[in-house]
Motif scaffolding. Structure first.
Motif, PDB file in Angstrom:
ATOM      1  N   HIS A 147      33.477  17.048 -50.026  1.00  0.00           N
ATOM      2  CA  HIS A 147      33.425  16.968 -48.567  1.00  0.00           C
ATOM      3  C   HIS A 147      32.190  17.708 -48.036  1.00  0.00           C
ATOM      4  CE1 HIS A 147      35.079  16.345 -44.608  1.00  0.00           C
ATOM      5  NE2 HIS A 147      34.960  17.637 -44.342  1.00  0.00           N
ATOM      6  N   TRP A 203      36.999  19.774 -51.880  1.00  0.00           N
ATOM      7  CA  TRP A 203      36.306  20.556 -50.866  1.00  0.00           C
ATOM      8  C   TRP A 203      34.795  20.467 -51.061  1.00  0.00           C
ATOM      9  CZ3 TRP A 203      33.101  24.860 -51.233  1.00  0.00           C
ATOM     10  CH2 TRP A 203      32.813  25.491 -50.025  1.00  0.00           C
ATOM     11  N   ARG A 263      43.769  21.466 -50.633  1.00  0.00           N
ATOM     12  CA  ARG A 263      42.652  20.747 -51.229  1.00  0.00           C
ATOM     13  C   ARG A 263      42.243  21.439 -52.511  1.00  0.00           C
ATOM     14  NH1 ARG A 263      38.253  19.609 -46.524  1.00  0.00           N
ATOM     15  NH2 ARG A 263      39.297  17.849 -45.589  1.00  0.00           N
TER      16      ARG A 263
END
Length: 115
Positions: free
Chosen positions: A20, A17, A12
């Motif tokens: 998220h 990240w 990622r």
């Protein structure tokens, strides 16, 4: 020629990240806010309706108890020995007459008693 390593996951990026993480924080925040709003609503709905406290000073204890209980209030008796009023008479009340409280609020009545 490119080689493929079996079982490896794509890495990622920091941006993905972070995106998220932001979504998770927002989701948890919404859950917390929903819980707080539900708690406040429950407290508000389950509280009794408001009522003005009637004046029972000068009445007999049974009369005062009946008047207060008809209003949905709880009665707490406090005995007052050697009061100048006749025995069994309400000499004071707390909260005072006209105060607005929620049912089933306790109303303390001081009743004269012989010693």
């Amino acid at each position: 020629m490119t080689s493929v390593v079996s079982g490896s996951q794509p890495q990622r990026t920091i941006g993905a990240w972070l995106k998220h993480l932001v979504w998770r924080v927002m989701f948890v925040s919404l859950l917390v806010l929903a819980f707080i709003a539900g708690s406040i609503a429950t407290c508000y709905v389950t509280r009794g309706e408001r009522v003005a406290v009637p004046n029972v000073v000068g009445k007999t204890e049974p009369e005062a108890r009946e008047i207060l209980e008809k209003q949905g209030l709880r009665v707490v008796i406090i005995e007052v020995p050697d009061a100048p009023e006749p025995v069994g008479t309400v000499v004071r009340q707390n909260p005072k007459a006209g105060s607005v409280v929620r049912r089933p609020f306790p109303v303390k009545i001081n009743v004269s008693r012989a010693q």
